[in-house]
Design an enzyme around this catalytic site. Structure first.
Site, PDB file in Angstrom:
ATOM      1  N   LYS A  28       1.003  -1.186   0.015  1.00 27.15           N
ATOM      2  CA  LYS A  28      -0.276  -0.044  -0.130  1.00 27.15           C
ATOM      3  C   LYS A  28       1.224   1.032   0.569  1.00 27.15           C
ATOM      4  CE  LYS A  28      -3.032   0.498   3.670  1.00 27.15           C
ATOM      5  NZ  LYS A  28      -2.682   2.262   4.504  1.00 27.15           N
ATOM      6  N   SER A  29       2.199   1.601   0.568  1.00 29.13           N
ATOM      7  CA  SER A  29       2.738   2.680   1.308  1.00 29.13           C
ATOM      8  C   SER A  29       3.302   3.169  -0.484  1.00 29.13           C
ATOM      9  CB  SER A  29       3.772   2.187   1.849  1.00 29.13           C
ATOM     10  OG  SER A  29       2.990   2.199   3.121  1.00 29.13           O
ATOM     11  N   ASP A 328       1.645  -0.969  12.180  1.00 26.30           N
ATOM     12  CA  ASP A 328       0.381  -1.690  11.125  1.00 26.30           C
ATOM     13  C   ASP A 328       0.170  -3.096  12.038  1.00 26.30           C
ATOM     14  OD1 ASP A 328      -0.165   0.830  10.611  1.00 26.30           O
ATOM     15  OD2 ASP A 328       0.293   0.201   8.283  1.00 26.30           O
ATOM     16  N   ARG A 359      -6.855   1.720  18.243  1.00 28.97           N
ATOM     17  CA  ARG A 359      -6.838   0.198  17.385  1.00 28.97           C
ATOM     18  C   ARG A 359      -6.066  -0.172  19.351  1.00 28.97           C
ATOM     19  NH1 ARG A 359      -3.486   0.049  11.477  1.00 28.97           N
ATOM     20  NH2 ARG A 359      -5.131   0.058  11.030  1.00 28.97           N
ATOM     21  N   ARG A 402      -7.415  -3.692   9.115  1.00 28.31           N
ATOM     22  CA  ARG A 402      -6.732  -4.575  10.144  1.00 28.31           C
ATOM     23  C   ARG A 402      -7.786  -5.119  11.024  1.00 28.31           C
ATOM     24  NH1 ARG A 402      -2.771  -3.091   6.903  1.00 28.31           N
ATOM     25  NH2 ARG A 402      -2.159  -1.266   6.476  1.00 28.31           N
TER      26      ARG A 402
HETATM   27  C1  S3P Z   1       2.255   4.334   6.106  1.00 23.97           C
HETATM   28  C2  S3P Z   1       2.495   5.539   7.494  1.00 23.97           C
HETATM   29  C3  S3P Z   1       2.016   4.392   8.593  1.00 23.97           C
HETATM   30  C4  S3P Z   1       1.339   3.279   8.313  1.00 23.97           C
HETATM   31  C5  S3P Z   1       0.058   4.061   7.176  1.00 23.97           C
HETATM   32  C6  S3P Z   1       1.213   3.648   6.047  1.00 23.97           C
HETATM   33  C7  S3P Z   1       3.004   5.255   4.986  1.00 23.97           C
HETATM   34  O1  S3P Z   1       1.634   5.748   9.299  1.00 23.97           O
HETATM   35  O2  S3P Z   1       0.442   3.013   9.891  1.00 23.97           O
HETATM   36  O3  S3P Z   1      -0.505   2.478   7.483  1.00 23.97           O
HETATM   37  O4  S3P Z   1       2.832   4.532   4.114  1.00 23.97           O
HETATM   38  O5  S3P Z   1       3.632   6.317   5.096  1.00 23.97           O
HETATM   39  P1  S3P Z   1       2.488   6.856  10.464  1.00 23.97           P
HETATM   40  O6  S3P Z   1       3.020   7.395   9.254  1.00 23.97           O
HETATM   41  O7  S3P Z   1       0.997   7.702  10.537  1.00 23.97           O
HETATM   42  O8  S3P Z   1       3.110   6.013  11.769  1.00 23.97           O
END
Ligand code: S3P
Length: 445
Positions: A28-29, A328, A359, A402
């Site tokens: 996803k990122s 996550d 969460r 999740r």
């Molecule tokens: C992500 C960063 C995380 C993660 C999210 C995806 C990203 O959040 O929880 O699912 O792609 O940069 P935070 O940056 O708020 O910790």
């Protein structure tokens, strides 16, 4: 997600053993960053292995509304024609990011460096999430924001900076979204923008900025920190992106195979980025049998095939410093912890309170509602594992994908079925989750 849509409950029954091979969706990122960096680059970005979940679709739609061309060219294959750094056009309507905090926060960074006005909005879950942490540095860089509810919640309107200023920013919380928003705004500023993080978070933005042609330096600070220096106003050029399998999605099948007796599965092509692998480290400490085979580099990230076999394992103490590398994964680790022998203490989980749901509370409620002994002590989650779970609960998922998937993994191994009130939000990050789990042996109906 249509807010008026009826809930879609789903029940998981004791099943398995899990067997076979399953390829999880694209990360996803990296998928969201491919769309956003592609939109900020000049020329064409071809993305393969893209996550076709709702978070990616809402981010793609926002990039289109800001002037980029974004189109699907085949299965998991997408093409973006970008407008160049600071080249976004004012969107005609509010940008709706649905459930996606990452899409929204990174886009805020990119918009902050453009002289346009844009309104950001999202679903009821995203509207509860704090945006002040993102707005603070972006306002220092020259953006202005209006129509904020308390704490800078959505919907809000941003006037991007005509002449953005570079800043040196020490992040007050470990957040890759915050770091990325500042770096994306810094693209449009002259001179160097610096982000200092006390604890390193996922580094996809840094790697991808280099891949698209930006000049960026990363230095280690202390045991866990990093200093990232970006030269502003680069000419970003479209570049091919190969999205690896999402380790945060693989985590659900992995834990299911560990806790359902007799299981053995193979998960091919899972990303092995060291800033994302805290769950693997923890499960191995617990004694889990996970074999990492055929490690290779694909599109700038290490990926591997994971062979997972069911086994008995024990509770452990998970240090707070590990949290950014598995932020996550705590809900699904908590499920594994219920099936371990002994107590698992997960330390330093404050950030879990501001995810798609609270969460920390939602995970504790999921376990206690299914007969597992669990406590919250300050920012720590403590699960008393007994090698089994009674189940029988109806889990409230709070619009959180999740939490829903973790509950449906629990139900594969608990004595009584586990039902989630709404499985619809799973499609934000893991379209086809139920089908993939059924193909391995899950009984979902
Ligand atoms: C992500 C960063 C995380 C993660 C999210 C995806 C990203 O959040 O929880 O699912 O792609 O940069 P935070 O940056 O708020 O910790």
């Amino acid at each position: 997600m249509d807010p008026a849509a009826p809930l879609s409950p789903l029940t998981a029954r004791r099943s398995g053993p899990f067997q076979g091979t399953a390829r999880v969706p694209g990360d996803k990122s990296i998928s969201l960053r491919s769309l956003i960096l592609g939109a900020l680059a000049v020329g064409e970005t071809r993305i393969t292995g893209m996550l076709e979940g709702e978070d990616a679709i809402s981010t793609a739609n926002a990039m289109k509304a800001l002037g980029a061309t974004v189109e699907r060219t085949g299965e998991k294959a997408w093409r973006v024609l970008g407008v160049g750094v600071a080249g976004f056009a004012a969107p005609r309507a509010a940008l709706d990011f649905g459930n996606s905090g990452t899409g929204c926060r990174l886009a805020m960074g990119a918009v902050a460096g453009c002289p346009i006005v844009a309104t950001f909005d999202g679903d009821a879950s995203l509207r509860t999430r704090p945006m002040r942490r993102i707005l603070d540095p972006l306002e220092k860089m020259g953006a202005r924001t209006r129509q904020q509810a308390d704490g800078g919640r959505l919907p809000l309107t941003m006037q991007g900076a005509r002449d953005p200023l570079p800043i040196v920013y020490e992040a007050p919380v470990p957040s890759a979204q915050l770091k990325s928003a500042v770096l994306l705004a810094g693209l449009a500023a002259p001179g160097t923008t610096v982000v200092i993080e006390k604890e390193a978070t996922r580094d996809h933005t840094e790697k991808m900025l280099k891949h698209f042609g930006a000049s960026l330096r990363v230095e280690a600070i202390g045991d866990h920190g990093r200093r990232i220096t970006l030269e502003g106003q680069p000419e970003l050029e479209g570049a091919p992106m190969m999205v690896p399998g999402d380790p945060s999605s693989a985590a659900f099948a992995m834990v299911a195979a560990l806790i359902v007796p007799g299981s053995e599965i193979l998960l091919p092509g899972v990303m092995m980025n060291p800033l994302r692998n805290g769950l693997l480290t923890t499960l191995k400490e617990m004694g889990a049998t996970i074999e990492i085979v055929a490690t290779r580099n694909e599109g700038g990230e290490d990926v591997a095939d994971l062979r997972v076999r069911a086994c008995a394992f024990k509770g452990v103490d998970v240090p707070a410093e590990r949290a950014p590398t598995m932020i996550d994964e705590y809900p699904i680790l908590a499920i594994a912890a219920a099936f371990a022998e002994g107590t698992t203490r997960m330390r330093g989980l404050k950030e879990l309170r501001v995810k798609e749901s609270d969460r920390l509370e939602a995970t504790a409620a999921l376990l206690s509602g299914n007969g597992v002994a669990v406590e919250i002590e300050g920012d720590d989650l403590i699960v008393h594992g007994k090698g089994r779970a009674p189940g029988g609960g109806l889990v409230k998922t709070h619009m959180d994908h999740r939490i829903a998937m973790s509950a449906l993994v629990l139900g594969c191994a608990s004595e009584q079925p586990v039902t989630v009130d709404d499985a619809a939000f799973i499609a934000t990050s893991f379209p086809g989750f139920a089908e993939l789990m059924r193909s391995l042996g899950a009984d979902y109906s």
